[in-house]
Each structure stands twice: as structure tokens, then as C-alpha cells.
Scaffold this motif. Structure first.
Motif, PDB file in Angstrom:
ATOM      1  N   ASP A  66     -11.946  -4.643  -7.778  1.00 43.20           N
ATOM      2  CA  ASP A  66     -13.359  -3.773  -6.566  1.00 43.20           C
ATOM      3  C   ASP A  66     -14.089  -2.895  -7.789  1.00 43.20           C
ATOM      4  OD1 ASP A  66     -12.480  -5.635  -4.866  1.00 43.20           O
ATOM      5  OD2 ASP A  66     -11.413  -4.703  -3.553  1.00 43.20           O
ATOM      6  N   ASP A  67     -13.079  -2.249  -8.589  1.00 42.13           N
ATOM      7  CA  ASP A  67     -13.628  -0.835  -9.128  1.00 42.13           C
ATOM      8  C   ASP A  67     -14.675  -1.505 -10.536  1.00 42.13           C
ATOM      9  OD1 ASP A  67     -13.240   0.842  -7.587  1.00 42.13           O
ATOM     10  OD2 ASP A  67     -11.271   0.517  -8.265  1.00 42.13           O
ATOM     11  N   TRP A 134      -4.104  -7.921  -5.356  1.00 40.25           N
ATOM     12  CA  TRP A 134      -4.696  -9.780  -6.341  1.00 40.25           C
ATOM     13  C   TRP A 134      -4.339  -9.976  -7.312  1.00 40.25           C
ATOM     14  CZ3 TRP A 134      -6.419 -13.043  -3.642  1.00 40.25           C
ATOM     15  CH2 TRP A 134      -7.201 -14.311  -3.786  1.00 40.25           C
ATOM     16  N   LEU A 135      -4.217  -8.953  -8.540  1.00 37.10           N
ATOM     17  CA  LEU A 135      -3.703  -9.523  -9.405  1.00 37.10           C
ATOM     18  C   LEU A 135      -1.772  -9.717  -9.976  1.00 37.10           C
ATOM     19  CD1 LEU A 135      -4.392  -9.191 -12.398  1.00 37.10           C
ATOM     20  CD2 LEU A 135      -3.765  -6.507 -12.383  1.00 37.10           C
ATOM     21  N   ALA A 136      -1.931  -8.779  -8.452  1.00 37.01           N
ATOM     22  CA  ALA A 136      -0.126  -9.350  -8.567  1.00 37.01           C
ATOM     23  C   ALA A 136      -0.116 -10.472  -7.871  1.00 37.01           C
ATOM     24  CB  ALA A 136       0.592  -8.550  -7.108  1.00 37.01           C
ATOM     25  N   ARG A 137      -1.416 -11.338  -6.761  1.00 30.10           N
ATOM     26  CA  ARG A 137      -0.985 -12.576  -6.319  1.00 30.10           C
ATOM     27  C   ARG A 137      -1.384 -13.597  -7.733  1.00 30.10           C
ATOM     28  NH1 ARG A 137      -1.292 -15.382  -1.611  1.00 30.10           N
ATOM     29  NH2 ARG A 137      -1.694 -13.110  -0.239  1.00 30.10           N
ATOM     30  N   ILE A 138      -2.052 -12.738  -8.921  1.00 29.57           N
ATOM     31  CA  ILE A 138      -2.128 -13.884 -10.009  1.00 29.57           C
ATOM     32  C   ILE A 138      -1.362 -14.386 -10.566  1.00 29.57           C
ATOM     33  CG2 ILE A 138      -3.697 -13.873 -11.876  1.00 29.57           C
ATOM     34  CD1 ILE A 138      -5.854 -12.513 -10.328  1.00 29.57           C
ATOM     35  N   PHE A 139      -0.071 -12.942 -10.504  1.00 32.82           N
ATOM     36  CA  PHE A 139       1.070 -13.205 -11.380  1.00 32.82           C
ATOM     37  C   PHE A 139       1.790 -13.617 -10.927  1.00 32.82           C
ATOM     38  CE2 PHE A 139       0.334  -9.199 -14.118  1.00 32.82           C
ATOM     39  CZ  PHE A 139      -0.694  -9.612 -14.990  1.00 32.82           C
TER      40      PHE A 139
END
Length: 188
Positions: A66-67, A134-139
Motif C-alpha cells: 500500500d506504500d 499480504w506478503l506473509a500470505r504470499i510466502f
């Protein structure tokens, strides 16, 4: 560089734990480059080597938060440390997930909020990423692929039933099915 066919649920390479990467050579560099091109063409936020038909413990990822910070890289022979998941009610909008190996579908799945990824990059250098959201979900999603698990394998009722119905309707669940990003049909 080339766009690779993406295997569809049912192909044995997707349901078998992948082998560690041993050779850090030009073949590996080409594979990683092709995986990035395939992921971007799909489009997706991650792609594991088994999805490209290669039974190796590596995945690529690319996601802008989001940033407007781009998180893009390759994780080779990763280890993933996962925090416990909450027992709160599943938020079907915020926790919805999709998969390039179960194309066109999304189902809600509970994942851990925070993870620590330890892996090796293409230069053989170890690195660590501690992240959430979200990045944790992707990993977690890509790491599951390396262990022969698709996100639909983790679904609970009624979503597991809906995913099974989609699989039957599309005649998935058998070896040899794939699709090529940039084309509108599935290949076998």
C-alpha cells in the motif's frame, strides 16, 4: 526468457514435495528468469518451481504494498517460520486467496499473520525477511507449493466442497494439464 506452462491441480509435480536446489548455475538463472516472466504474464504475485513443472524448492514473488514499495525476489531452499493463526471467524473478503494452478478461482483461507522467511538468493547468499499481512500470505502460499500442498487442499467446508466442484466441472485433478499465460485456453 520464456513464458512457461503452469501446471494445474492434479499434476503429480504439484502434489509431491520438491527437492532442494543444489546447482547454482546458468540453468537455475534461466529458470528463475523464466519464472518471473511467467508470473508477470499470468499475472500473479508468486510462482513456485513445481507450478512450472520443476520439482525444485524455489519460488519467485512480486507484490507492491500500500506504500508503493515493491517486494520482488527469489527464495531458494527456503525455511518458513509461521506464527500461530487466530481462531477468529474467517473474513471471506480479506482472507480470500487464488492460485495460478487452480486458475480463475478464489476461496477464503486462514493464514498466519506473521512469518519469517529464511532462504538463499541466486548468488548463494542467505537472507531473511520478517513480514506480515499480504506478503506473509504470499510466502505461506508459495512455501506450501514446495511441500506438495495447494491452497485448496487447506480449505474447510463449505469452501472445500465448492473447490472440489470447480475441479470436477473443469476436469482438473488429473496429470498433464497446464495453461500458458497469454492464451485463453487450458492445454493438455
Amino acid at each position: 526468457m520464456a513464458v512457461l506452462p503452469i501446471r494445474i491441480s492434479g499434476d503429480p509435480v504439484l502434489h509431491t514435495p520438491a527437492a532442494p536446489v543444489i546447482d547454482f548455475d546458468d540453468t537455475l538463472r534461466t529458470l528463475v528468469s523464466d519464472m518471473f516472466e511467467t508470473m508477470d504474464a499470468a499475472p500473479g504475485v508468486g510462482l513456485a518451481a513445481p507450478q512450472a513443472g520443476r520439482p525444485l524448492r524455489l519460488f519467485v514473488y512480486s507484490w507492491t504494498d500500500d506504500d508503493d514499495v515493491l517486494h520482488r525476489g527469489v527464495a531458494i531452499n527456503p525455511v518458513l517460520w509461521i506464527t500461530p493463526t487466530t481462531t477468529d471467524e474467517l473474513d471471506e473478503d480479506e482472507e480470500s486467496e487464488g492460485c495460478l494452478s487452480f486458475p480463475g478461482e478464489r476461496f477464503p483461507l486462514r493464514r498466519a499473520e506473521r512469518v519469517i522467511l529464511q532462504a538463499i538468493d541466486l548468488d548463494g547468499e542467505a537472507f531473511e525477511v520478517e513480514t506480515g499481512g499480504w506478503l506473509a500470505r504470499i510466502f505461506q502460499h508459495e512455501y506450501d507449493h514446495l511441500n506438495g500442498v495447494l491452497y485448496v487442499d487447506r480449505l474447510t467446508h463449505p469452501h472445500a466442497k465448492a473447490a472440489a466442484k470447480v475441479s470436477r466441472k473443469n476436469s482438473w485433478g488429473v496429470p498433464g494439464l497446464s495453461w500458458l499465460p497469454g492464451r485463453d485456453h487450458l492445454e493438455d
